[in-house]
Design an enzyme around this catalytic site. Structure first.
Site, PDB file in Angstrom:
ATOM      1  N   HIS A   1       0.948  -1.072   0.072  1.00 40.37           N
ATOM      2  CA  HIS A   1      -0.032   0.010  -0.074  1.00 40.37           C
ATOM      3  C   HIS A   1       0.847   1.243   0.007  1.00 40.37           C
ATOM      4  O   HIS A   1       2.027   1.232   0.619  1.00 40.37           O
ATOM      5  CB  HIS A   1      -0.836  -0.087   1.347  1.00 40.37           C
ATOM      6  CG  HIS A   1      -1.673   1.006   1.500  1.00 40.37           C
ATOM      7  ND1 HIS A   1      -1.631   2.379   1.790  1.00 40.37           N
ATOM      8  CD2 HIS A   1      -3.277   0.981   1.314  1.00 40.37           C
ATOM      9  CE1 HIS A   1      -2.755   3.099   1.745  1.00 40.37           C
ATOM     10  NE2 HIS A   1      -3.993   2.045   1.685  1.00 40.37           N
TER      11      HIS A   1
ATOM     12  N   ASP B   1       2.892  -4.465   8.038  1.00 36.50           N
ATOM     13  CA  ASP B   1       1.805  -3.696   7.762  1.00 36.50           C
ATOM     14  C   ASP B   1       0.623  -4.716   7.767  1.00 36.50           C
ATOM     15  O   ASP B   1       0.194  -5.368   6.952  1.00 36.50           O
ATOM     16  CB  ASP B   1       1.735  -3.162   6.262  1.00 36.50           C
ATOM     17  CG  ASP B   1       0.626  -2.319   5.995  1.00 36.50           C
ATOM     18  OD1 ASP B   1      -0.496  -2.598   6.720  1.00 36.50           O
ATOM     19  OD2 ASP B   1       0.399  -1.758   4.980  1.00 36.50           O
TER      20      ASP B   1
ATOM     21  N   GLN C   1      -4.556  -5.478   6.437  1.00 36.06           N
ATOM     22  CA  GLN C   1      -5.527  -6.234   6.032  1.00 36.06           C
ATOM     23  C   GLN C   1      -5.651  -7.826   6.657  1.00 36.06           C
ATOM     24  O   GLN C   1      -6.542  -8.650   6.172  1.00 36.06           O
ATOM     25  CB  GLN C   1      -5.383  -6.421   4.515  1.00 36.06           C
ATOM     26  CG  GLN C   1      -5.445  -5.177   3.937  1.00 36.06           C
ATOM     27  CD  GLN C   1      -6.870  -4.595   3.840  1.00 36.06           C
ATOM     28  OE1 GLN C   1      -7.881  -5.441   4.205  1.00 36.06           O
ATOM     29  NE2 GLN C   1      -7.163  -3.328   3.705  1.00 36.06           N
TER      30      GLN C   1
ATOM     31  N   LYS D   1     -10.521  -0.609  10.315  1.00 36.20           N
ATOM     32  CA  LYS D   1     -10.611  -1.733   9.240  1.00 36.20           C
ATOM     33  C   LYS D   1     -11.072  -3.237   9.938  1.00 36.20           C
ATOM     34  O   LYS D   1     -11.318  -4.267   9.483  1.00 36.20           O
ATOM     35  CB  LYS D   1      -9.291  -2.139   8.609  1.00 36.20           C
ATOM     36  CG  LYS D   1      -9.406  -0.703   7.633  1.00 36.20           C
ATOM     37  CD  LYS D   1      -8.033  -0.936   6.640  1.00 36.20           C
ATOM     38  CE  LYS D   1      -8.116   0.212   5.474  1.00 36.20           C
ATOM     39  NZ  LYS D   1      -6.700   0.044   4.864  1.00 36.20           N
TER      40      LYS D   1
ATOM     41  N   CYS E   1      -4.589   2.462  -3.659  1.00 36.41           N
ATOM     42  CA  CYS E   1      -3.342   2.963  -3.179  1.00 36.41           C
ATOM     43  C   CYS E   1      -2.171   1.805  -3.360  1.00 36.41           C
ATOM     44  O   CYS E   1      -1.301   1.504  -2.585  1.00 36.41           O
ATOM     45  CB  CYS E   1      -3.620   3.159  -1.879  1.00 36.41           C
ATOM     46  SG  CYS E   1      -4.689   4.517  -1.324  1.00 36.41           S
TER      47      CYS E   1
HETATM   48  C1  LIG Z   1      -5.744   0.785   4.720  1.00 30.04           C
HETATM   49  C2  LIG Z   1      -4.303   0.277   4.576  1.00 30.04           C
HETATM   50  C3  LIG Z   1      -3.292   1.197   5.151  1.00 30.04           C
HETATM   51  C4  LIG Z   1      -3.393   2.610   5.468  1.00 30.04           C
HETATM   52  O1  LIG Z   1      -4.345   2.617   6.524  1.00 30.04           O
HETATM   53  P1  LIG Z   1      -4.957   3.893   7.216  1.00 30.04           P
HETATM   54  O2  LIG Z   1      -6.268   3.373   8.141  1.00 30.04           O
HETATM   55  O3  LIG Z   1      -5.462   4.630   5.916  1.00 30.04           O
HETATM   56  O4  LIG Z   1      -3.832   4.690   7.683  1.00 30.04           O
HETATM   57  C5  LIG Z   1      -2.075   0.613   4.970  1.00 30.04           C
HETATM   58  N1  LIG Z   1      -1.699  -0.628   4.595  1.00 30.04           N
HETATM   59  C6  LIG Z   1      -2.878  -1.402   4.004  1.00 30.04           C
HETATM   60  C7  LIG Z   1      -2.286  -2.768   3.662  1.00 30.04           C
HETATM   61  C8  LIG Z   1      -4.093  -1.046   4.106  1.00 30.04           C
HETATM   62  O5  LIG Z   1      -5.202  -1.885   3.583  1.00 30.04           O
END
Ligand SMILES: *Cc1c(COP(=O)(O)O)cnc(C)c1O
Length: 420
Positions: free
Chosen positions: A137, A214, A217, A240, A378
């Protein structure tokens, strides 16, 4: 497997999880969109909120509203206790050794920027390399590019294969004496690919290289244990995982939090301030300057409590059934190509319809009350890898049903009728 067999297997998994009961906890799922029942398939952008989370926000503002840690009064005490308790909930949720390893931030983006600033500036030298992957992302690309400009470090990129999985041989070759950090996603928001994290982390650690994950997800779909993973940093967003927006989490091993300089300066992060010099508070407070999103943290705690009512295995089994059902159903739509076919995926389906712009697909789906996302998600470098400017993405959560997948498929046939 035939579609009917798959459908009954999905129904059985739905009953095991009690999806019908689960849906009733989410008030928005009972509402209409464009005069039709809402079919919400945009969970990778943000998930819906159960009543328990909405109530936690409301309760804080109606009963306990106060700033934390500085109030000599009842409400201040209650707010502080609830905020501290939320940190402990997150600690247990992630399997972290200590609640001092949990930093509340705005979201995944801020968590990664914090590490890029605090860790990058102190622990990375000019000429050192940061390994990321094609799956990332933008939140796990741009902060590193900015760091590279400041520090003279370099980015190295792990490629993905045709299925959307990382090419591990290439990763092994990239790892070397110049590597200062590996920053990689747990699951791709654009394709759903789940990366082989254990192997990625073990290989990096063999060379003494720390790893940032990260997890934005992954946490809505899989139970995560940072102690078992042995990652150095783990980031996720509350919104999320059924919590509110504006709150997120950075887990970091205690030794990094002690070694890193603060990210922002201000109130709440100091031990003492004099004009001659300031000493900082211990982690986690050292990294939480200013008034945090108190209600958000408390409501994230409520989201975790909500999730904890359900068996992690039942959620995963149901979502995997639903993913399989959706994958097979989408294959029946003429001209449709799924992008991202790795064997290990969270329930995210990115696709293109031959000759039809994803934006038009999304707009027509919306007329049927179906919420998807269209665009580059993104993840522009990843789109480029697959030679498409954009996709339509249906991202599922544990409350979605096979009826909703059927509604999506029916609407996609309508899209084809309009354009062919
Ligand atoms: C949504 C997302 C982000 C960014 O998250 P924010 O809540 O917008 O800060 C980063 N990495 C992944 C894999 C995402 O799905």
């Amino acid at each position: 497997m035939s579609t009917t067999t798959l459908q009954s297997a999905t129904k059985r998994a739905a009953e095991a999880l009690d999806v019908a009961g689960l849906r009733r906890q989410f008030p928005i799922l009972g509402r209409a969109a464009r005069d039709r029942p809402l079919v919400y398939l945009d969970n990778a952008a943000t998930s819906q909120k159960p009543q328990a989370v909405i109530d936690a926000l409301l309760r804080f503002y109606t009963e306990d509203c106060s700033n934390i840690h500085r109030g000599a009064h009842l409400l201040g005490q209650r707010a502080s206790e609830a905020y501290d308790a939320a940190r402990v909930r997150v600690q247990r949720f992630l399997g972290a050794g200590s609640d001092s390893e949990i930093i509340f931030v705005r979201g995944t983006t801020e968590a990664i920027n914090l590490v890029a600033q605090a860790f990058g500036t102190r622990h990375l030298e000019p000429g050192q390399e940061i390994i990321i992957s094609t799956l990332e992302h933008h939140a796990n690309i741009v902060p590193w590019q900015m760091l590279c400009q400041r520090r003279g470090t370099r980015l190295r990129i792990v490629p993905v294969d045709e299925t959307g999985q990382l090419v591990m041989d290439a990763y092994e070759r990239l790892l070397g004496p110049r590597t200062g950090l590996v920053a990689v996603t747990h699951a791709s928001n654009a394709l759903g690919t789940v990366t082989p994290l254990r192997e990625i982390i073990a290989l990096a650690h063999r060379q003494g290289v720390p790893v940032l994950v990260d997890g934005a997800q992954a946490v809505p779909h899989r139970r995560v244990d940072v102690s078992q993973l042995d990652c150095d940093f783990y980031a996720f967003s509350g919104h999320k995982v059924f919590g509110p927006t504006g709150i997120g989490v950075l887990y970091a091993k205690r030794r990094w939090l002690e070694a890193m300089p603060p990210y922002q300066g201000g109130g709440g992060m100091i031990s003492s301030v004099r004009f001659q010099g300031t000493t900082y508070a211990d982690p986690p407070h050292k990294f939480e300057a200013g008034t945090p999103h108190i209600a958000g943290a408390i409501a994230l705690g409520a989201a975790i409590d909500f999730l904890d009512q359900y068996s992690g295995r039942a959620i995963e089994e149901y979502e995997q059934q639903l993913l399989e059902y959706a994958t097979q159903s989408l294959a029946s739509v003429p001209g449709l190509r799924i992008i991202g076919t790795a064997p290990d995926k969270v329930p995210i389906l990115s696709f293109v319809l031959q000759g039809i712009h994803p934006h038009d697909v999304g707009t027509i789906l919306d007329r049927y009350g179906i919420a998807t996302r269209t665009g580059h998600h993104c993840a522009q470098p990843l789109m480029e890898r697959f030679g498409v400017p954009a996709t339509t993405r249906a991202s599922l959560a544990m409350y979605n049903t096979h009826h909703e997948i059927d509604a999506l498929i029916d609407a996609l046939h309508k899209v084809n009728e309009v354009f062919r």
